[in-house]
Design a protein around this motif. Structure first.
Motif, short mmCIF file in Angstrom:
data_model
loop_
_atom_site.label_atom_id
_atom_site.label_comp_id
_atom_site.label_asym_id
_atom_site.label_seq_id
_atom_site.Cartn_x
_atom_site.Cartn_y
_atom_site.Cartn_z
N GLY A 10 25.77 -35.01 -2.81
CA GLY A 10 27.05 -33.99 -2.32
C GLY A 10 28.23 -34.98 -1.80
O GLY A 10 29.03 -34.35 -1.17
N VAL A 11 28.07 -36.13 -1.90
CA VAL A 11 29.44 -37.05 -1.34
C VAL A 11 30.04 -37.88 -2.56
O VAL A 11 29.46 -38.42 -3.29
CB VAL A 11 28.93 -37.96 -0.30
N GLU A 65 34.43 -36.98 0.77
CA GLU A 65 34.44 -35.46 0.69
C GLU A 65 33.20 -34.95 0.06
O GLU A 65 32.61 -35.48 -0.80
CB GLU A 65 35.67 -35.02 -0.18
N SER A 66 32.78 -33.54 0.68
CA SER A 66 31.64 -33.01 0.15
C SER A 66 32.08 -32.43 -1.34
O SER A 66 33.26 -32.12 -1.92
CB SER A 66 31.24 -31.83 1.16
N ASN A 67 31.08 -31.71 -2.03
CA ASN A 67 31.36 -30.91 -3.15
C ASN A 67 31.97 -29.91 -3.02
O ASN A 67 32.92 -29.45 -3.79
CB ASN A 67 30.00 -30.57 -3.85
N GLU A 68 32.12 -29.20 -1.74
CA GLU A 68 33.09 -28.32 -1.57
C GLU A 68 34.27 -28.55 -1.08
O GLU A 68 35.25 -27.70 -0.69
CB GLU A 68 32.34 -27.31 -0.39
N LYS A 70 35.18 -30.66 1.52
CA LYS A 70 35.26 -31.00 2.82
C LYS A 70 35.65 -32.36 3.35
O LYS A 70 34.74 -33.36 2.72
CB LYS A 70 34.19 -30.42 3.92
N LEU A 72 34.80 -35.85 5.03
CA LEU A 72 33.73 -36.40 5.67
C LEU A 72 33.94 -37.62 6.27
O LEU A 72 33.41 -38.03 7.32
CB LEU A 72 32.60 -36.47 4.69
N GLN A 113 28.54 -36.15 10.42
CA GLN A 113 27.68 -36.75 9.15
C GLN A 113 27.24 -37.96 9.21
O GLN A 113 26.98 -38.59 8.16
CB GLN A 113 29.05 -36.62 8.32
N ARG A 116 24.16 -41.05 7.58
CA ARG A 116 24.07 -40.82 6.02
C ARG A 116 24.42 -41.91 5.08
O ARG A 116 23.98 -41.72 4.00
CB ARG A 116 24.76 -39.50 5.40
#
Length: 224
Positions: A10-11, A65-68, A70, A72, A113, A116
């Motif tokens: 997801g990144v 960024e996230s898949n949405e 956002k 990070l 975050q 990760r």
């Protein structure tokens, strides 16, 4: 540049766009609570148009960024500004060196975050981008608690940045509160250990700038 997938679920990574400015500035302020305005000077750069050879000409600005969508994390890198004020480096030479050497000025990850691998993914991405753009060296200022972290990413940690501009011509730069972590990016650029210096010399960054074989520093000048 479009999105680059990472091995982290997801990144994704992509070059900064003008619409990222507010999110990036909030993130830089959040990770520097002792001086939330420390990076305010980069705000205008975030709105620059994207163009090669990096993301924004000779600067690299990348968000994770996230898949949405956002934000990070963010990485900012570009020319080492100290080159342009060094008494032994004239302006034409500084510009040549700025096309072969770069420095990471910020790696910031959302505190929620961390752990990760987002910061490592951003740094590794920058290594690939600067290598493809023809750079020979990537550096960053390194606090003691992060030295092993950057060694694990392939960097060499040194007290000072010493760079050969000719067989017996070396310029140096030192920071008072940090050491420098440096990563070689091509086969022309090497580290040379020179007797009399505590940090290695970057050799071969430009044509005809290799350090002389057998050179040593006697405390005042370089000799062979």
């Amino acid at each position: 540049m479009g999105k680059t997938r990472t091995r982290l679920p997801g990144v994704n990574l992509r070059d900064v766009a003008a619409t990222d400015t507010d999110a990036v500035m909030r993130l830089l302020a959040d990770v520097n609570p002792e001086d939330p305005h420390a990076f305010e000077g980069v705000r205008p750069n975030l709105s620059l148009p994207q163009e090669g050879p990096l993301s924004h000409y000779r600067s690299l600005m990348v968000v994770a960024e996230s898949n949405e969508g956002k934000t990070l994390g963010v990485l900012l890198a570009g020319a080492p500004l100290w080159l342009f004020g060094h008494p032994s480096i004239d302006m034409p030479l500084a510009h040549l060196l700025a096309e072969r050497t770069a420095t990471v000025t910020a790696v910031a990850v959302d505190p929620k975050q961390r752990g990760r691998g987002i910061g490592a993914a951003l740094v590794q991405h920058s290594v690939r981008r600067f290598t493809r753009a023809g750079y020979g060296l990537l550096t960053l200022n390194c606090f003691p608690e992060l030295e092993n972290y950057y060694r694990g990413l392939g960097f060499t940690v040194m007290d000072a940045w010493n760079m050969s501009l000719g067989p017996l011509n070396v310029v140096g730069h030192r920071w008072g509160d940090t050491r420098v972590a440096a990563r070689l990016l091509d086969r022309y650029t090497t580290f040379i250990d020179v007797p009399g210096l505590t940090s290695p010399v970057v050799s071969g960054i430009l044509p005809n700038t290799r350090m002389a074989r057998g050179a040593y520093f006697d405390g005042e000048q370089f000799r062979v």
